[in-house]
Design a protein around this motif. Structure first.
Motif, PDB file in Angstrom:
ATOM      1  N   ARG A 159      -3.321 -33.087 -12.686  1.00  0.00           N
ATOM      2  CA  ARG A 159      -2.585 -32.679 -11.502  1.00  0.00           C
ATOM      3  C   ARG A 159      -1.220 -33.324 -11.497  1.00  0.00           C
ATOM      4  O   ARG A 159      -0.230 -32.718 -11.150  1.00  0.00           O
ATOM      5  CB  ARG A 159      -3.367 -33.094 -10.255  1.00  0.00           C
ATOM      6  N   MET A 167       2.229 -31.231 -11.639  1.00  0.00           N
ATOM      7  CA  MET A 167       3.042 -31.169 -10.430  1.00  0.00           C
ATOM      8  C   MET A 167       4.432 -31.699 -10.689  1.00  0.00           C
ATOM      9  O   MET A 167       4.776 -32.040 -11.791  1.00  0.00           O
ATOM     10  CB  MET A 167       2.366 -32.014  -9.351  1.00  0.00           C
ATOM     11  N   THR A 168       5.186 -31.806  -9.599  1.00  0.00           N
ATOM     12  CA  THR A 168       6.558 -32.245  -9.769  1.00  0.00           C
ATOM     13  C   THR A 168       6.608 -33.687 -10.186  1.00  0.00           C
ATOM     14  O   THR A 168       6.160 -34.573  -9.491  1.00  0.00           O
ATOM     15  CB  THR A 168       7.308 -32.144  -8.442  1.00  0.00           C
ATOM     16  N   PHE A 212       5.615 -37.640  -5.233  1.00  0.00           N
ATOM     17  CA  PHE A 212       5.987 -36.406  -4.567  1.00  0.00           C
ATOM     18  C   PHE A 212       7.331 -36.504  -3.896  1.00  0.00           C
ATOM     19  O   PHE A 212       8.142 -35.614  -3.995  1.00  0.00           O
ATOM     20  CB  PHE A 212       4.927 -36.025  -3.538  1.00  0.00           C
ATOM     21  N   THR A 213       7.532 -37.596  -3.181  1.00  0.00           N
ATOM     22  CA  THR A 213       8.769 -37.625  -2.417  1.00  0.00           C
ATOM     23  C   THR A 213       9.953 -37.933  -3.287  1.00  0.00           C
ATOM     24  O   THR A 213      11.071 -37.575  -2.968  1.00  0.00           O
ATOM     25  CB  THR A 213       8.698 -38.682  -1.305  1.00  0.00           C
ATOM     26  N   ASP A 267      12.215 -35.046  -4.220  1.00  0.00           N
ATOM     27  CA  ASP A 267      13.039 -34.482  -3.169  1.00  0.00           C
ATOM     28  C   ASP A 267      14.146 -35.425  -2.761  1.00  0.00           C
ATOM     29  O   ASP A 267      15.274 -35.026  -2.549  1.00  0.00           O
ATOM     30  CB  ASP A 267      12.169 -34.155  -1.949  1.00  0.00           C
ATOM     31  N   PRO A 302      16.292 -28.901  -1.985  1.00  0.00           N
ATOM     32  CA  PRO A 302      15.069 -29.359  -2.652  1.00  0.00           C
ATOM     33  C   PRO A 302      14.462 -28.198  -3.435  1.00  0.00           C
ATOM     34  O   PRO A 302      14.169 -27.167  -2.884  1.00  0.00           O
ATOM     35  CB  PRO A 302      14.134 -29.758  -1.516  1.00  0.00           C
ATOM     36  N   VAL A 331      12.101 -27.154  -7.147  1.00  0.00           N
ATOM     37  CA  VAL A 331      11.044 -27.647  -8.017  1.00  0.00           C
ATOM     38  C   VAL A 331      11.639 -28.079  -9.349  1.00  0.00           C
ATOM     39  O   VAL A 331      12.313 -27.307  -9.994  1.00  0.00           O
ATOM     40  CB  VAL A 331      10.013 -26.545  -8.264  1.00  0.00           C
ATOM     41  N   THR A 332      11.397 -29.286  -9.717  1.00  0.00           N
ATOM     42  CA  THR A 332      11.825 -29.707 -11.041  1.00  0.00           C
ATOM     43  C   THR A 332      10.609 -30.231 -11.757  1.00  0.00           C
ATOM     44  O   THR A 332       9.744 -30.850 -11.172  1.00  0.00           O
ATOM     45  CB  THR A 332      12.846 -30.836 -10.958  1.00  0.00           C
ATOM     46  N   PHE A 333      10.539 -29.951 -13.017  1.00  0.00           N
ATOM     47  CA  PHE A 333       9.332 -30.382 -13.686  1.00  0.00           C
ATOM     48  C   PHE A 333       9.651 -30.800 -15.080  1.00  0.00           C
ATOM     49  O   PHE A 333      10.315 -30.099 -15.819  1.00  0.00           O
ATOM     50  CB  PHE A 333       8.290 -29.269 -13.690  1.00  0.00           C
TER      51      PHE A 333
END
Lengths: 217, 693
Positions: free
Chosen positions: B614, B618-619, B643-644, B647, B657, B659-661
């Motif tokens: 996960r 996720m980001t 997570f934060t 952003d 903000p 999505v960057t991955f």
């Protein structure tokens, strides 16, 4: 309700030609419209919010908004109206008309595109032509809003995963300076091409609840 | 060369097995009387289990054998090959002078049929089934009734005209014969349709019909049998017959529902004894079947109802391993059952007393086809007025052509008593011929016909969270629009049922916090678990290699090159963050990382890898200043660091903000890439398990 009988029939005929409903369906919808507005000429948001059926729906706000969205009414401008007439009511509902059984593939594709466009407009609340992460997150939160114990992070996680998926499907490899801005309409069409929208996004317009035909509920 | 040798060995093994089976029919030799017997044979002691095991072994080896002959299995469906094998074995036994065993009806109905039906019912796709429930019921009830009476009447007329040996066949016998032979058989349909991968709608139509027509068949069979026994029919009896139908159908469903609820309730308390969880599922289902059979209710419908009712609750309560066990056991048993049924069918053909009558048999076959086609076309004409997605001519053809008959018809005929029905042998012969005809001719030709007519095939179902979100969104949207229009359709009632389900039933039957979990989240969790397991299996986090530019439209593997020690570092970082995020997301996960007593036998690595996946899915923050960020991640104790962070950093740059991955692995700035190996692989594996190989 100043229109005379023949004038109204003329209007109905026009509407039927424009939207593809039959005269009988337009008649039924008119009765329903009158019931919702309680006799007035125009429909406002409060009228729709009063429907008890809609009260438990998690996305009721977006549904109500969709009726007042100018983009759905065929106008090139953006923004919302405050109240709509019967013609706009029928126009919005025509997005949910089942396609006639024997039509060409080309026309089917157009219908599918129109329905997807309706969905896209529902998500893209700031009218910029792109569904951003925030807007998508909002959608997921609304869907989960009927479950009280779910916090904002899970909705965030799910919408993040969804955006990731869209990006991986449509854009693939990106350069180091690129940011993924949001879902454009073409990408939206692409990720939903397996969901058979043209057959699923329809409702039967034949039967109306007889109770709403008479006054009082 | 190697393949040839292996094939020879397989054939030898098979031959030896067949020989053993035949020889097993013999009795053992008496013991010699000279002194103390050092080595003696006592075959009688183990005869029964030995023979049963031999038969099952033979069936399983047959299944293996077919896949060594790909040429054949591509053209001929497996069921045909199995019947041929049965014929050969029966012939062998006959040649050795013994009487080949016939398919015992009790064995069939109590042991061989339930696993197949349970497998079908437990994994029944609910949504297409309920969406098409009206159509399915119409075909099952009205279609079967039409078939029975049409066939019975025409056969009676033909027998009257023919005279001679057929003169003694009266109307009741014809009707009974019609009721036995008209029912579409679920085993045969499954066996053939599994291989042609037809689209979901047609599959569920034919298959659903074959399941639900059991109630009609049971009622008519018993009705006509009683009438034949009693000797006379009154109008009151006919009326009672109709009432009996409703009792049988609804009673069966109720029995199944009750057992399903019991099973769901039991599964709520199995958290300490995970090992026997699958057993409850099997036992309750089998009890439902047997209980229904006690009262002559429809056992098949009871089994289906039990599986359907218990599945959502049981799956929420049991562990992932139990779920896998249930799935594999059901597939295994149903597969073996099906093989045995077809083999026995072949053996019984060689065994049974036959009375061949050209007229009767040929008329039966022709009538089967004609009445089926007429029934389907006529009913579709009526049904299409109420359907949103109309059934086209191609669909109707497939539905009509897919009406295969199978072993249920044979067993029912076998159960007839010869006193009431002197024509029993003739009936049996005719039924066997019909079964052979449908399975061989229709079974073999349906695949090329499907290709010829370009019928839509099954979609490759991608586990796409976007599609899931939008399917749910659409449901609510359509319900809302219907509300605006004042239309109380079935969607309205379905939503009411869902709300009732959520508020009351789920609270009772699902343990703990899972009862509050919405469907989207369970879907998301399942998807994640799949990807985690995939990651584990493919070792992909170790072998991330630089991705080439595949076509941007494909969900291809986009991966990176890293060294071993870097990989260890990453794992350590991820594990550390895993702990913290786990605490936060605790209420939404099925397992808890805190070493509780109850979870000790859970698989640690499985859940850990899931969260690890996960994380990487996720980001993760984009890294230009990679060392600094990496450092900060390890040291920081804030739970929501991952997570934060994305952003915050991006907001400071002034971007929206988004999505960057990326997987932070090397110092130089990396292209944004998606470490998403694509869920297709695991799903294909899943899909292949759903098919009988």
């Amino acid at each position: 309700m100043g229109a005379s009988q023949s004038g109204r029939l003329h209007m109905f005929q026009d509407l039927a030609d424009k939207t593809g409903f039959s005269i009988e369906q337009i008649n039924n919808l008119h009765i329903r419209f009158m019931y919702l507005t309680q006799g007035e000429d125009t429909l406002r948001r409060e009228h729709l919010e009063n429907i008890s059926n809609l009260a438990l729906n998690p996305i009721r706000r977006q549904i109500v908004e969709a009726f007042f969205d100018k983009r759905n009414l065929g106008e090139k401008e953006k923004g919302c109206l405050q109240e709509i007439g019967f013609e706009e009511f029928v126009t919005v509902l025509s997005f949910f008309r089942p396609p006639k059984p024997r039509i060409a593939d080309e026309e089917m594709k157009n219908i599918k595109k129109e329905k997807l466009r309706f969905l896209f407009n529902m998500h893209d609340t700031d009218n910029d032509g792109v569904i951003t992460l925030d807007e998508y997150r909002h959608v997921v939160e609304e869907l989960l809003s009927s479950y009280e114990t779910i916090g904002a992070e899970t909705a965030k996680a799910i919408s993040d995963a969804a955006m990731l998926e869209v990006a991986s499907v449509t854009v693939g490899q990106m350069g180091p300076d690129e940011f993924y801005e949001g879902i454009t309409f073409e990408q939206f069409m692409q990720i939903l091409k397996n969901v058979e929208i043209e057959t699923k996004m329809n409702i039967h317009f034949r039967k109306m609840d007889k109770r709403t035909m008479q006054c009082g509920k | 060369m190697l393949k040839m040798r292996m094939r020879m060995k397989m054939l030898l093994l098979l031959g030896w097995c067949c020989g053993l089976v035949c020889a097993g029919q013999n009795r053992s030799d008496p013991r010699g009387q000279t002194g103390f017997p050092v080595l003696s044979i006592n075959y009688d002691y183990v005869q029964m289990p030995f023979e049963v095991s031999l038969w099952i072994l033979l069936a399983s080896l047959m299944k293996l054998g077919f896949h060594l002959l790909p040429v054949l299995s591509g053209v001929v469906p497996e069921s045909c090959l199995l019947i041929v094998v049965g014929l050969l074995v029966g012939g062998l036994i006959r040649v050795m002078g013994k009487n080949p065993p016939v398919l015992d009806s009790q064995l069939f109905f109590l042991c061989l049929l339930p696993p197949i039906i349970l497998d079908a019912g437990y994994f029944l796709p609910i949504r297409p089934f309920t969406e098409n429930a009206g159509t399915i019921l119409t075909f099952a009830v009205l279609g079967t009734l039409w078939n029975v009476f049409f066939m019975g009447a025409v056969l009676y007329g033909a027998c009257r005209l023919e005279a001679g040996r057929l003169a003694s066949v009266d109307l009741l016998s014809c009707l009974l014969f019609g009721s036995i032979v008209s029912a579409v058989d679920p085993v045969a349909v499954l066996a053939v349709f599994e291989e042609i991968h037809i689209n979901e709608l047609l599959h569920i139509l034919v298959f659903g019909e074959s399941l639900l027509n059991d109630a009609v068949t049971v009622v008519l069979y018993h009705l006509f049998e009683e009438f034949a026994h009693a000797g006379e029919v009154t109008v009151g009896d006919v009326f009672l017959g109709v009432v009996c139908f409703f009792v049988v159908a609804l009673g069966g469903v109720m029995v199944g529902g009750v057992y399903g609820v019991l099973a769901a309730f039991t599964s709520r308390f199995t958290s300490h004894t995970r090992v026997i969880e699958p057993l409850f599922v099997f036992l309750y289902s089998y009890m439902a079947y047997l209980s229904a059979e006690v009262f002559h209710l429809s056992g098949i419908m009871a089994l289906i109802a039990c599986g359907v009712v218990m599945r959502p609750y049981v799956e929420a309560n049991i562990s992932h391993k139990s779920y896998t066990t249930i799935k594999y056991f059901l597939k295994m048993w149903s597969s073996v059952s099906e093989t045995l049924i077809f083999i026995f069918l072949g053996v019984s053909t060689v065994a049974g007393p036959h009375t061949w009558n050209w007229t009767f048999v040929s008329i039966t076959i022709v009538l089967c086809l004609v009445s089926r086609v007429l029934g389907v076309v006529g009913l579709t004409y009526i049904i299409n007025k109420y359907r949103m997605v109309k059934l086209s001519g191609k669909d109707q053809f497939i539905v009509a052509y897919g009406g295969l008959r199978g072993a249920i018809a044979f067993s029912l005929a076998f159960l007839l008593s010869s006193d009431d029905f002197p024509m029993k042998d003739m009936f049996l012969t005719a039924i066997i011929t019909v079964i052979f005809f449908t399975v061989f001719v229709q079974g073999m030709t349906i695949r090329p016909l499907v290709d010829l007519l370009a019928v839509k095939k099954k979609k490759q179902s991608k586990c796409s969270i976007n599609e899931e979100i939008h399917t749910q969104f659409l449901e609510h949207l359509l319900a809302g629009i219907e509300g605006v229009c004042g239309h109380y359709g079935h969607r309205h009632w379905r939503h009411k049922l869902d709300r009732f389900n959520k508020r009351y039933i789920k609270r009772c039957l699902i343990r703990g916090e899972r009862s509050q979990e919405p469907q989207l989240i369970s879907f998301y969790n399942k998807m994640e678990l799949k990807q985690a397991l995939m990651l584990l299996e493919s070792n992909s986090s170790a072998n991330l290699s630089a991705g080439d530019t595949a076509a941007p439209q494909q969900r291809s593997r986009k991966t990176l090159n890293i060294s071993k020690e870097r990989e260890e570092e990453i794992r350590k970082i991820l594990r550390a963050n895993l702990q913290k995020t786990r605490q936060r997301l605790r209420s939404y996960s099925r397992h808890t990382l805190m070493p509780d007593a109850e979870d000790e036998d859970e698989d640690w690595s499985e859940t850990r890898i899931r969260k690890q996946r996960r994380m990487s899915f996720m980001t993760l923050p984009a890294l230009r200043e990679s060392p600094a960020v990496r450092g900060s991640r390890v040291e920081s104790d804030r739970p929501s660091v991952l997570f934060t962070l994305a952003d915050e950093r991006l907001e400071s740059r002034g971007h929206k903000p988004s999505v960057t991955f990326c997987l932070d692995v090397e110092e130089k700035p990396l292209p944004r890439c998606v470490s998403d190996p694509g869920a297709d692989q695991l799903l294909e594996e899943d899909e292949s398990l759903h098919q009988r190989h």
